[in-house]
Write a protein that holds these residues in place. Sequence first.
Motif, PDB file in Angstrom:
ATOM      1  N   ARG A 221       0.800  -1.229   0.000  1.00  0.00           N
ATOM      2  CA  ARG A 221       0.000   0.000   0.000  1.00  0.00           C
ATOM      3  C   ARG A 221       0.834   1.281   0.000  1.00  0.00           C
ATOM      4  O   ARG A 221       0.329   2.344  -0.300  1.00  0.00           O
ATOM      5  CB  ARG A 221      -1.006   0.001   1.132  1.00  0.00           C
ATOM      6  CG  ARG A 221      -0.417   0.122   2.494  1.00  0.00           C
ATOM      7  CD  ARG A 221      -1.443  -0.166   3.557  1.00  0.00           C
ATOM      8  NE  ARG A 221      -0.849  -0.036   4.861  1.00  0.00           N
ATOM      9  CZ  ARG A 221      -0.846   1.090   5.547  1.00  0.00           C
ATOM     10  NH1 ARG A 221      -1.426   2.156   5.058  1.00  0.00           N
ATOM     11  NH2 ARG A 221      -0.258   1.143   6.715  1.00  0.00           N
ATOM     12  N   LYS A 222       2.120   1.148   0.328  1.00  0.00           N
ATOM     13  CA  LYS A 222       2.938   2.359   0.341  1.00  0.00           C
ATOM     14  C   LYS A 222       3.714   2.572  -0.957  1.00  0.00           C
ATOM     15  O   LYS A 222       4.504   3.503  -1.052  1.00  0.00           O
ATOM     16  CB  LYS A 222       3.906   2.300   1.509  1.00  0.00           C
ATOM     17  CG  LYS A 222       3.246   2.546   2.841  1.00  0.00           C
ATOM     18  CD  LYS A 222       4.295   2.698   3.904  1.00  0.00           C
ATOM     19  CE  LYS A 222       3.668   2.777   5.270  1.00  0.00           C
ATOM     20  NZ  LYS A 222       4.701   2.689   6.308  1.00  0.00           N
TER      21      LYS A 222
ATOM     22  N   LYS B 130      -6.226  14.215 -12.441  1.00  0.00           N
ATOM     23  CA  LYS B 130      -5.527  14.400 -11.164  1.00  0.00           C
ATOM     24  C   LYS B 130      -6.437  14.173  -9.960  1.00  0.00           C
ATOM     25  O   LYS B 130      -5.967  13.940  -8.862  1.00  0.00           O
ATOM     26  CB  LYS B 130      -4.886  15.781 -11.095  1.00  0.00           C
ATOM     27  CG  LYS B 130      -5.863  16.930 -11.097  1.00  0.00           C
ATOM     28  CD  LYS B 130      -5.122  18.245 -10.929  1.00  0.00           C
ATOM     29  CE  LYS B 130      -6.099  19.401 -11.032  1.00  0.00           C
ATOM     30  NZ  LYS B 130      -5.480  20.677 -10.746  1.00  0.00           N
ATOM     31  N   TYR B 131      -7.757  14.245 -10.202  1.00  0.00           N
ATOM     32  CA  TYR B 131      -8.669  14.023  -9.081  1.00  0.00           C
ATOM     33  C   TYR B 131      -9.017  12.549  -8.878  1.00  0.00           C
ATOM     34  O   TYR B 131      -9.645  12.177  -7.902  1.00  0.00           O
ATOM     35  CB  TYR B 131      -9.968  14.818  -9.261  1.00  0.00           C
ATOM     36  CG  TYR B 131      -9.741  16.310  -9.340  1.00  0.00           C
ATOM     37  CD1 TYR B 131      -9.233  16.991  -8.236  1.00  0.00           C
ATOM     38  CD2 TYR B 131     -10.016  17.019 -10.500  1.00  0.00           C
ATOM     39  CE1 TYR B 131      -9.004  18.354  -8.303  1.00  0.00           C
ATOM     40  CE2 TYR B 131      -9.796  18.383 -10.570  1.00  0.00           C
ATOM     41  CZ  TYR B 131      -9.292  19.049  -9.466  1.00  0.00           C
ATOM     42  OH  TYR B 131      -9.071  20.392  -9.520  1.00  0.00           O
TER      43      TYR B 131
ATOM     44  N   GLN C   3      -6.116  10.814  -5.750  1.00  0.00           N
ATOM     45  CA  GLN C   3      -5.513  12.017  -5.182  1.00  0.00           C
ATOM     46  C   GLN C   3      -4.301  11.716  -4.310  1.00  0.00           C
ATOM     47  O   GLN C   3      -3.521  12.601  -4.008  1.00  0.00           O
ATOM     48  CB  GLN C   3      -6.566  12.789  -4.389  1.00  0.00           C
ATOM     49  CG  GLN C   3      -7.679  13.247  -5.303  1.00  0.00           C
ATOM     50  CD  GLN C   3      -8.589  14.274  -4.653  1.00  0.00           C
ATOM     51  OE1 GLN C   3      -8.317  14.806  -3.596  1.00  0.00           O
ATOM     52  NE2 GLN C   3      -9.694  14.563  -5.317  1.00  0.00           N
ATOM     53  N   LYS C   4      -4.156  10.470  -3.931  1.00  0.00           N
ATOM     54  CA  LYS C   4      -2.996  10.136  -3.112  1.00  0.00           C
ATOM     55  C   LYS C   4      -1.785   9.769  -3.963  1.00  0.00           C
ATOM     56  O   LYS C   4      -0.737   9.420  -3.433  1.00  0.00           O
ATOM     57  CB  LYS C   4      -3.335   8.999  -2.162  1.00  0.00           C
ATOM     58  CG  LYS C   4      -4.309   9.430  -1.086  1.00  0.00           C
ATOM     59  CD  LYS C   4      -4.509   8.355  -0.073  1.00  0.00           C
ATOM     60  CE  LYS C   4      -5.506   8.832   0.980  1.00  0.00           C
ATOM     61  NZ  LYS C   4      -5.746   7.819   1.985  1.00  0.00           N
TER      62      LYS C   4
ATOM     63  N   VAL D 253       1.521  10.269  -6.105  1.00  0.00           N
ATOM     64  CA  VAL D 253       2.554  11.285  -5.872  1.00  0.00           C
ATOM     65  C   VAL D 253       2.522  12.362  -6.965  1.00  0.00           C
ATOM     66  O   VAL D 253       2.965  13.477  -6.752  1.00  0.00           O
ATOM     67  CB  VAL D 253       3.978  10.690  -5.772  1.00  0.00           C
ATOM     68  CG1 VAL D 253       4.131   9.906  -4.500  1.00  0.00           C
ATOM     69  CG2 VAL D 253       4.327   9.846  -6.976  1.00  0.00           C
TER      70      VAL D 253
ATOM     71  N   GLU E  17      -9.660  20.415  -3.319  1.00  0.00           N
ATOM     72  CA  GLU E  17      -8.862  19.228  -3.638  1.00  0.00           C
ATOM     73  C   GLU E  17      -7.493  19.594  -4.186  1.00  0.00           C
ATOM     74  O   GLU E  17      -6.507  18.914  -3.928  1.00  0.00           O
ATOM     75  CB  GLU E  17      -9.646  18.301  -4.569  1.00  0.00           C
ATOM     76  CG  GLU E  17     -10.819  17.676  -3.816  1.00  0.00           C
ATOM     77  CD  GLU E  17     -11.644  16.701  -4.633  1.00  0.00           C
ATOM     78  OE1 GLU E  17     -11.231  16.341  -5.757  1.00  0.00           O
ATOM     79  OE2 GLU E  17     -12.720  16.306  -4.143  1.00  0.00           O
TER      80      GLU E  17
ATOM     81  N   MET F 207      -3.973  18.386  -2.522  1.00  0.00           N
ATOM     82  CA  MET F 207      -2.891  17.716  -3.251  1.00  0.00           C
ATOM     83  C   MET F 207      -1.582  18.492  -3.093  1.00  0.00           C
ATOM     84  O   MET F 207      -0.510  17.925  -2.976  1.00  0.00           O
ATOM     85  CB  MET F 207      -3.268  17.539  -4.720  1.00  0.00           C
ATOM     86  CG  MET F 207      -4.202  16.366  -4.925  1.00  0.00           C
ATOM     87  SD  MET F 207      -4.487  16.008  -6.650  1.00  0.00           S
ATOM     88  CE  MET F 207      -5.895  17.025  -6.969  1.00  0.00           C
TER      89      MET F 207
ATOM     90  N   ARG G 161      -0.179  17.649   0.209  1.00  0.00           N
ATOM     91  CA  ARG G 161       0.460  16.330   0.196  1.00  0.00           C
ATOM     92  C   ARG G 161       1.881  16.437  -0.363  1.00  0.00           C
ATOM     93  O   ARG G 161       2.835  15.867   0.157  1.00  0.00           O
ATOM     94  CB  ARG G 161      -0.384  15.387  -0.679  1.00  0.00           C
ATOM     95  CG  ARG G 161       0.021  13.938  -0.637  1.00  0.00           C
ATOM     96  CD  ARG G 161      -0.958  13.128  -1.468  1.00  0.00           C
ATOM     97  NE  ARG G 161      -2.286  13.129  -0.864  1.00  0.00           N
ATOM     98  CZ  ARG G 161      -2.616  12.347   0.160  1.00  0.00           C
ATOM     99  NH1 ARG G 161      -1.755  11.509   0.664  1.00  0.00           N
ATOM    100  NH2 ARG G 161      -3.822  12.414   0.675  1.00  0.00           N
ATOM    101  N   GLU G 162       1.989  17.204  -1.440  1.00  0.00           N
ATOM    102  CA  GLU G 162       3.286  17.412  -2.085  1.00  0.00           C
ATOM    103  C   GLU G 162       4.244  18.139  -1.127  1.00  0.00           C
ATOM    104  O   GLU G 162       5.422  17.785  -0.997  1.00  0.00           O
ATOM    105  CB  GLU G 162       3.057  18.246  -3.359  1.00  0.00           C
ATOM    106  CG  GLU G 162       4.287  18.524  -4.194  1.00  0.00           C
ATOM    107  CD  GLU G 162       4.872  17.263  -4.815  1.00  0.00           C
ATOM    108  OE1 GLU G 162       4.188  16.218  -4.807  1.00  0.00           O
ATOM    109  OE2 GLU G 162       6.027  17.330  -5.275  1.00  0.00           O
TER     110      GLU G 162
ATOM    111  N   ARG H   5       5.567  15.887   1.490  1.00  0.00           N
ATOM    112  CA  ARG H   5       6.597  15.001   0.938  1.00  0.00           C
ATOM    113  C   ARG H   5       7.930  15.746   0.806  1.00  0.00           C
ATOM    114  O   ARG H   5       8.984  15.210   1.108  1.00  0.00           O
ATOM    115  CB  ARG H   5       6.127  14.502  -0.437  1.00  0.00           C
ATOM    116  CG  ARG H   5       6.390  13.053  -0.702  1.00  0.00           C
ATOM    117  CD  ARG H   5       5.576  12.539  -1.879  1.00  0.00           C
ATOM    118  NE  ARG H   5       5.623  13.391  -3.049  1.00  0.00           N
ATOM    119  CZ  ARG H   5       6.660  13.476  -3.877  1.00  0.00           C
ATOM    120  NH1 ARG H   5       7.729  12.745  -3.665  1.00  0.00           N
ATOM    121  NH2 ARG H   5       6.613  14.273  -4.922  1.00  0.00           N
TER     122      ARG H   5
ATOM    123  N   TYR I 294       6.353   5.715   7.844  1.00  0.00           N
ATOM    124  CA  TYR I 294       5.546   6.929   7.963  1.00  0.00           C
ATOM    125  C   TYR I 294       4.429   6.915   6.911  1.00  0.00           C
ATOM    126  O   TYR I 294       4.519   6.196   5.916  1.00  0.00           O
ATOM    127  CB  TYR I 294       6.419   8.177   7.755  1.00  0.00           C
ATOM    128  CG  TYR I 294       6.933   8.316   6.348  1.00  0.00           C
ATOM    129  CD1 TYR I 294       6.187   8.973   5.371  1.00  0.00           C
ATOM    130  CD2 TYR I 294       8.154   7.765   5.974  1.00  0.00           C
ATOM    131  CE1 TYR I 294       6.648   9.074   4.070  1.00  0.00           C
ATOM    132  CE2 TYR I 294       8.621   7.861   4.683  1.00  0.00           C
ATOM    133  CZ  TYR I 294       7.867   8.515   3.731  1.00  0.00           C
ATOM    134  OH  TYR I 294       8.306   8.600   2.442  1.00  0.00           O
TER     135      TYR I 294
END
Lengths: 117, 307
Positions: A75-76, A89-90, A93-94, A96, B215, B219, B222-223, B226, B239
């Motif tokens: 999962r990672k 992109k939507y 969303q997780k 990278v 959204e 995002m 999130r970036e 990171r 993590y």
Amino acid sequence: MAKKILIVDDDPNIVTYLEDFFGDNGYDTCSATDGSEAMAVVKKEKPDLITLDLEMPEEWGPRFYRKLVKEEEFRKIPVIVISGLTGSKYAIQKAVASITKPFDRDKLLAIVKDVIG
Amino acid sequence: MFKKILFATTASPSCDHAARVAFDMAKRYDSELTAFHVFGIPTRGFSQFVRDVRTGETVTFDDDYLDWVKEEMKNTYVRQLEIHQNCTIEAIHGVPHTEILRAARKKDVDLIIMGSTTREEDEGTYVYRSTTGSTLQAVTKAARCPVLVIGRPVASTWGGFSNIVFGTDFSRTADSAFLFAYKVAKTFGCTLHLFHAYDISAVHSGKIMEQDEIEDNMMEAREKMRKMYVPRMKGFDDYEIEIWEGIPYVEIVKFARENYADLIVMAHHTRKPSSEKALLGSTVEQVVLRATCPVASVNRPDKIKDL
């Protein structure tokens, strides 16, 4: 050991292109042509990163992603979405990053390097 | 890590939850623990009178009373003291936060543990007070080490830290909190959740955000997570990054609950630039009062560097 990238795309031209491109830059690659077979490849090859198309004939990218994150071991794994769909992109969303086809290969390489080195 | 812990207590039921964490941690991590009580002075300046925390009465302060209070503290924590022998009990009179800070500095402790407030909720009122005590506010503001606050029963923490949530808004003051969360996670083999809640509370004042905007910002966060924190965790891969949208304190408490967190780490404040002046941030204050796990407030980098 070289990092391994799994390319999931139903377009064989894209797969070949990405395999050559990543190979030239020192990465190992493996591929799957559909979401439905990608999970088996993940289990066998244990990739460090996945590039994922969204629209594929049998199983779409998001559904594969959902299966992927259910597995504790996988999962990672970072995912980069590469798709021609607008608003892609939507979809995951997780991920990278989300890249729209046609894409700039240098930009893609920069993201890959940033994520897995 | 956690070689010396100062447990600031009134030795009354309002500190019971904090006491459990303090003694449990001290035993688990083999820390030198000081249970420390300050007699509050009811008047300004120095005085012969102090207020008894249990009865609320004003009593004359003398050595007999001091010994009696220490004895009472021993009785209160008799079971814990049996298990954890490396604990000293101290009582002193003065302004509570001043004495707590002084003791922390003098003993060079790595961590202060406290309850969130000693005031009981007023019965019959329908308004939840939702503020932390003034001693806690003053201690968290000026302490050179992290302050672990226990506001509610925190059964999730029994068994030591294993799952840490670091709540961040990417401000500079969150850096020390990150370092603390990371060091604890690395030392004790915990999972570290890097968490950001994208604040959409402006919607209540009439600012309606498009979902695309929300959204996109998530995002972007999130970036940022990171880029900002991941490179600093060399060789540590346990993590996870999570971004939720909503009212930040609600989301942090929800996230901690859903993920069975046993520690939340946050910066003491984020908005104001000066650590000397800033008050306990409103988000961390609400998290302290509402979370079912201990919350560490970090304001200064001093002690974290040596951990």
